[in-house]
Design a protein around this motif. Structure first.
Motif, short mmCIF file in Angstrom:
data_model
loop_
_atom_site.label_atom_id
_atom_site.label_comp_id
_atom_site.label_asym_id
_atom_site.label_seq_id
_atom_site.Cartn_x
_atom_site.Cartn_y
_atom_site.Cartn_z
N SER A 56 3.68 94.44 74.75
CA SER A 56 3.40 95.62 75.25
C SER A 56 2.36 95.54 76.27
N ALA A 57 1.56 94.62 76.03
CA ALA A 57 0.34 94.41 76.91
C ALA A 57 -0.08 92.93 76.79
N PRO A 58 -0.78 92.39 77.69
CA PRO A 58 -1.37 91.04 77.51
C PRO A 58 -2.18 90.94 76.19
N PRO A 59 -2.16 89.90 75.36
CA PRO A 59 -3.11 89.56 74.20
C PRO A 59 -4.45 89.68 74.50
N GLY A 60 -5.18 90.66 73.94
CA GLY A 60 -6.74 90.75 73.87
C GLY A 60 -7.09 91.79 75.03
N THR A 61 -6.21 92.45 75.48
CA THR A 61 -6.48 93.53 76.67
C THR A 61 -6.64 94.86 76.35
N SER A 62 -5.74 95.36 75.41
CA SER A 62 -5.29 96.80 75.09
C SER A 62 -5.38 96.91 73.53
N PRO A 63 -6.46 97.61 72.87
CA PRO A 63 -6.24 97.97 71.48
C PRO A 63 -5.22 98.82 71.35
N ALA A 64 -4.61 98.80 70.40
CA ALA A 64 -3.08 99.64 69.96
C ALA A 64 -2.77 99.18 68.39
N TYR A 65 -2.71 100.19 67.68
CA TYR A 65 -2.37 100.13 66.24
C TYR A 65 -0.93 99.53 66.20
N SER A 66 -0.68 98.59 65.50
CA SER A 66 0.70 97.93 65.14
C SER A 66 0.91 97.67 63.72
N ASN A 67 1.95 97.89 63.11
CA ASN A 67 2.17 97.58 61.80
C ASN A 67 2.73 95.92 61.77
N ALA A 68 2.94 95.66 62.96
CA ALA A 68 3.39 93.95 63.21
C ALA A 68 2.14 93.29 62.93
N ASN A 69 1.01 93.79 63.35
CA ASN A 69 -0.12 92.84 63.23
C ASN A 69 -0.44 92.65 61.65
N HIS A 70 -0.31 93.65 60.78
CA HIS A 70 -0.42 93.66 59.44
C HIS A 70 0.52 92.52 58.76
N TRP A 71 1.86 92.52 59.19
CA TRP A 71 3.10 91.97 58.85
C TRP A 71 2.55 90.67 58.93
N THR A 72 2.12 90.02 60.22
CA THR A 72 1.75 88.75 60.50
C THR A 72 0.70 88.38 59.81
N ALA A 73 -0.55 89.07 59.78
CA ALA A 73 -1.72 88.73 58.87
C ALA A 73 -1.36 88.37 57.35
N ALA A 74 -0.38 89.07 56.97
CA ALA A 74 -0.27 89.01 55.44
C ALA A 74 0.86 87.93 55.32
N ARG A 75 1.71 87.43 56.12
CA ARG A 75 2.52 86.39 56.32
C ARG A 75 1.66 85.23 56.55
N ILE A 76 0.49 85.34 57.14
CA ILE A 76 -0.40 84.01 57.12
C ILE A 76 -1.06 83.81 55.91
N MET A 77 -1.48 84.80 55.28
CA MET A 77 -2.31 84.89 53.98
C MET A 77 -1.16 84.20 52.92
N GLU A 78 0.44 84.68 52.92
CA GLU A 78 1.28 84.21 51.96
C GLU A 78 1.34 82.60 52.32
N ARG A 79 1.58 82.13 53.42
CA ARG A 79 1.78 80.81 53.85
C ARG A 79 0.50 79.99 53.39
N VAL A 80 -0.62 80.49 53.58
CA VAL A 80 -2.00 79.65 53.57
C VAL A 80 -2.10 79.63 52.02
N ALA A 81 -2.01 80.60 50.87
CA ALA A 81 -2.23 80.80 49.72
C ALA A 81 -1.04 80.30 48.92
N GLY A 82 0.18 79.88 49.57
CA GLY A 82 1.49 79.45 48.80
C GLY A 82 1.93 80.44 47.88
N ARG A 83 1.64 81.85 48.03
CA ARG A 83 2.29 82.68 47.13
C ARG A 83 2.62 83.92 47.80
N PRO A 84 3.20 84.90 47.20
CA PRO A 84 3.74 86.36 47.88
C PRO A 84 2.28 87.19 47.96
N PHE A 85 2.40 87.96 49.13
CA PHE A 85 1.29 88.78 49.51
C PHE A 85 0.85 89.75 48.40
#
Length: 87
Positions: A56-85
């Motif tokens: 909805s905006a170029p990355p890094g240009t406009s702060p806007a809350y999105s649950n998708a940010n949390h999903w992606t950060a949680a998924r990164i943690m799952e993949r790095v830790a090797g277990r469910p969030f």
């Protein structure tokens, strides 16, 4: 804390995350990657949904809350830790 995730790099280990290499982990955590705000779902399903979205905006240009940010950060943690969030 262990240095397994580079904050200024694209999300690691997420082949389903396709909004572009311009989105970084730091932007996800600061709500500035330009992702729209969808309905809350589990991290793996959420990251799969993001694959077909346009930013909805170029990355890094406009702060806007999105649950998708949390999903992606949680998924990164799952993949790095090797277990469910929730563990």
């Amino acid at each position: 804390d262990e240095g397994r995730v580079e904050l200024d790099a694209p999300p690691p280990l997420l082949p389903d995350f396709r909004p572009g290499d311009a989105v970084t982990v730091r932007q996800l955590l600061s709500h500035t990657p330009g992702l729209p705000d969808p309905v809350i779902v589990a991290p793996a399903e959420g990251v799969q949904r993001v694959a077909d979205w346009r930013l909805s905006a170029p990355p890094g240009t406009s702060p806007a809350y999105s649950n998708a940010n949390h999903w992606t950060a949680a998924r990164i943690m799952e993949r790095v830790a090797g277990r469910p969030f929730d563990e």
